[in-house]
Design a protein around this motif. Structure first.
Motif, mmCIF file in Angstrom:
data_model
loop_
_atom_site.group_PDB
_atom_site.id
_atom_site.type_symbol
_atom_site.label_atom_id
_atom_site.label_comp_id
_atom_site.label_asym_id
_atom_site.label_seq_id
_atom_site.Cartn_x
_atom_site.Cartn_y
_atom_site.Cartn_z
ATOM 1 N N ALA A 113 52.870 32.805 110.580
ATOM 2 C CA ALA A 113 53.347 33.464 109.362
ATOM 3 C C ALA A 113 52.598 33.023 108.113
ATOM 4 C CB ALA A 113 54.844 33.219 109.178
ATOM 5 N N ASP A 122 58.009 36.196 106.116
ATOM 6 C CA ASP A 122 58.364 37.248 107.066
ATOM 7 C C ASP A 122 57.134 38.086 107.386
ATOM 8 O OD1 ASP A 122 60.430 38.669 108.563
ATOM 9 O OD2 ASP A 122 60.103 40.300 107.137
ATOM 10 N N VAL A 123 56.694 38.012 108.652
ATOM 11 C CA VAL A 123 55.514 38.759 109.078
ATOM 12 C C VAL A 123 55.766 39.304 110.468
ATOM 13 C CG1 VAL A 123 54.330 36.783 110.157
ATOM 14 C CG2 VAL A 123 52.979 38.639 109.178
ATOM 15 N N ASN A 124 55.155 40.433 110.769
ATOM 16 C CA ASN A 124 55.263 41.007 112.101
ATOM 17 C C ASN A 124 54.732 39.998 113.121
ATOM 18 O OD1 ASN A 124 54.332 42.486 114.548
ATOM 19 N ND2 ASN A 124 55.092 44.267 113.411
ATOM 20 N N GLU A 178 51.134 40.318 114.116
ATOM 21 C CA GLU A 178 50.158 39.785 113.158
ATOM 22 C C GLU A 178 50.105 38.267 113.241
ATOM 23 O OE1 GLU A 178 49.142 39.826 108.356
ATOM 24 O OE2 GLU A 178 50.520 41.325 109.201
ATOM 25 N N GLY A 179 51.275 37.646 113.413
ATOM 26 C CA GLY A 179 51.301 36.196 113.577
ATOM 27 C C GLY A 179 50.521 35.752 114.798
ATOM 28 N N ARG A 186 46.842 35.906 114.140
ATOM 29 C CA ARG A 186 46.360 34.810 113.291
ATOM 30 C C ARG A 186 46.192 33.514 114.076
ATOM 31 N NH1 ARG A 186 50.405 35.461 108.070
ATOM 32 N NH2 ARG A 186 49.456 37.343 107.156
ATOM 33 N N GLN A 239 62.182 35.903 114.675
ATOM 34 C CA GLN A 239 62.078 36.591 113.382
ATOM 35 C C GLN A 239 63.421 37.192 112.973
ATOM 36 O OE1 GLN A 239 60.050 40.411 113.203
ATOM 37 N NE2 GLN A 239 59.092 39.850 111.262
ATOM 38 N N GLU A 258 57.830 38.622 101.914
ATOM 39 C CA GLU A 258 56.911 39.456 102.690
ATOM 40 C C GLU A 258 55.568 38.729 102.801
ATOM 41 O OE1 GLU A 258 54.649 41.703 104.716
ATOM 42 O OE2 GLU A 258 56.768 42.255 104.517
ATOM 43 N N GLY A 288 52.879 39.581 105.019
ATOM 44 C CA GLY A 288 51.727 40.303 105.539
ATOM 45 C C GLY A 288 50.659 40.451 104.463
ATOM 46 N N GLY A 289 49.423 40.638 104.875
ATOM 47 C CA GLY A 289 48.355 40.886 103.912
ATOM 48 C C GLY A 289 47.655 39.641 103.429
ATOM 49 N N HIS A 298 45.854 30.204 108.547
ATOM 50 C CA HIS A 298 47.276 30.513 108.575
ATOM 51 C C HIS A 298 47.962 29.544 109.522
ATOM 52 C CE1 HIS A 298 45.659 34.364 107.077
ATOM 53 N NE2 HIS A 298 46.850 34.513 106.525
#
Length: 217
Positions: A14, A135-137, A140-141, A144, A165, A182, A184-185, A216
């Motif tokens: 995350a 909080d990340v999908n 995506e975690g 990373r 999550q 949030e 993400g990004g 990350h």
């Protein structure tokens, strides 16, 4: 106790490690003394427990797992966190009590009421003033963390991370201490959101510069 206790939470990948380091830098620029630590870990005893807990060669019973986490936490609180807070420092911890509820409670299906009691005993009632839940999908975690060997918790799989999550989200919905961010990004965007969330506790904080790495955690 005059210090400020901040914790970072979220699924694996995350961005907790990156954002905790940036917040520590922001506090130091404002003139505060900062202690940055992590769970499990932060003391020789706790780091030894960490190596055992995260080693993928071991199959650990869920109850044994949570008791090992609590043992590492008790040592960290007694030896490092509480003395730093009593000295007026800002303490920033990568994971704390809410990880136990999310991972062992929601992820492993253990009884959260029992876990809360164990948390309370291990910390002697110590709670952060604010907890930032990144909080990340989970996909995506996972992407990373794909650059390094997976530890035992990361190997639990996607469905496990989804339950974790959801656990963090439900905990944040029930307790205003937990601030859902949030995550993400871009790192810089997340960092600015984190700083804004911290303003009620530290209005003096300014975002760090724009020279961010892609790390990350």
């Amino acid at each position: 106790m005059t210090g400020l206790f901040i914790t970072f939470e979220g699924v694996d990948g995350a961005g907790k490690t990156t954002q905790a380091a940036l917040v520590a830098e922001a506090f130091r620029r404002s003139g505060r003394k900062v202690l940055q630590t992590r769970e499990p870990g932060g003391t020789p005893v706790s780091e030894a427990v960490r190596r055992l807990l995260l080693d993928p060669q071991y199959q650990v019973d869920p109850l044994a797992e949570v008791l090992l986490y609590e043992a590492a936490r008790a040592q960290l609180v007694a030896e490092v966190i509480r003395p730093a807070l009593e000295a007026g420092e800002v303490v920033i911890c990568d994971r704390f009590i809410d990880s136990t509820l999310a991972y062992q409670g929601y992820g492993r299906g253990m009884d959260c009421a029992m876990l809360e009691l164990l948390n309370d005993r291990a910390t002697a009632g110590l709670r952060p003033q604010v907890t930032l839940v990144l909080d990340v999908n989970p996909r995506e975690g996972q992407a990373r963390t794909g650059q390094r060997p997976a530890d035992r918790m990361e190997l639990a799989g996607y469905d496990f991370q989804v339950r974790v999550q959801q656990g963090f989200r439900e905990l944040a919905a029930k307790d205003r201490r937990l601030q859902l961010i949030e995550a993400g990004g871009a790192i810089a965007q997340v960092h600015r959101r984190v700083i804004e969330a911290l303003r009620p506790w530290a209005p003096e904080l300014l975002p760090a510069g724009e020279d961010f790495t892609d790390d990350h955690g």
